[in-house]
Design an enzyme around this catalytic site. Sequence first.
Site, PDB file in Angstrom:
ATOM      1  CG  LEU A 242      -2.257  -0.691   1.110  1.00  0.00           C
ATOM      2  CD1 LEU A 242      -3.114  -0.389   2.335  1.00  0.00           C
ATOM      3  CD2 LEU A 242      -2.999  -0.257  -0.148  1.00  0.00           C
ATOM      4  CG  HIS A 243       3.087   1.748  -3.521  1.00  0.00           C
ATOM      5  ND1 HIS A 243       4.330   1.188  -3.314  1.00  0.00           N
ATOM      6  CD2 HIS A 243       2.487   0.993  -4.472  1.00  0.00           C
ATOM      7  CE1 HIS A 243       4.471   0.138  -4.109  1.00  0.00           C
ATOM      8  NE2 HIS A 243       3.370   0.000  -4.824  1.00  0.00           N
TER       9      HIS A 243
END
Length: 313
Positions: A242-243
């Site tokens: 989950l950047h």
Amino acid sequence: MAERQRIIIDTDPGQDDAVAILLALACDELEVLGLTAVAGNVPLRLTEKNARIIAELAGRPDLPVYAGCEKPLKRELVTAEEVHGKTGLDGPELWEPSMQLQPEHAVDFIIETISACPEKSVVICPIGPLTNIATAFERNPEVAGRVQEVVLMGGAYFQVGNVTPAAEFNIFVDPEAAEIVFRSGVPITVLPLDVTHKVLTTPKRLQAFRDLNSDVGRIVAELTGFYERFDLKKYGMGGAPLHDPCAIAYLVCPELFSGKRINVEIETMSELTRGMTVADWWGVTSRKPNAMFIGDADVDGVYRLITEKLAHY
């Protein structure tokens, strides 16, 4: 209560952008002044639409959304539908947003907002290509000196690239814009792949979103579930990174992250390494440090923060 941190989120939604925006709007610690859309994961006509959909999902149709630059400064646009789907937010069933796009250009909004707020009181949080930010800094150089900090998701060093062997997508799409921002003198914190590739989804973490028993929780689970399928196949890791939420989590709880203040230069000349963030992690050059480069995170703490904040919806 402490004074809320004013932020502008510059974004190209993207499933992970959506989670980042929802997280920011759920945090009492943050005052989101507006969403500025840029072309990136998908073209601008979709990123600005997606930003409005997310604002509506958050119950914030009052939040101003602005469309910005539709292509990089000097390059043709590269998009990532193979990751995010044709809409950019594939996964859940979406709707046509009813809230209106603001008529003003995103770059004008950035310039006017930074100029009107007290000096060093606004953080710019870019979670897409840096075209809007660089254009604002180029158009009005005084703005850069008034920004408190730029906290961005982008780049890589130990994790190398995710769109080429050398480059991370956000920087690769507009390396000339990234070069302008990194040479602007503005304090910068970078959340690169080195940390985001540790913040992985797991079945348990996705279930925690579903267990919120809300539209937001369900849609976040559906968004991340869709997005996960590409990264699981590509990387063979136990989950998908989950950047973009990492940038928001850093703003709210910087103690969950660790890194080093180093020099970062952007490669713009070589086609082989275009968009590479040349990070002097070991201090082997005499170049002056210009960025806090984050390398590690308390992953359980980050997911706990996201889940607890999303429970507010």
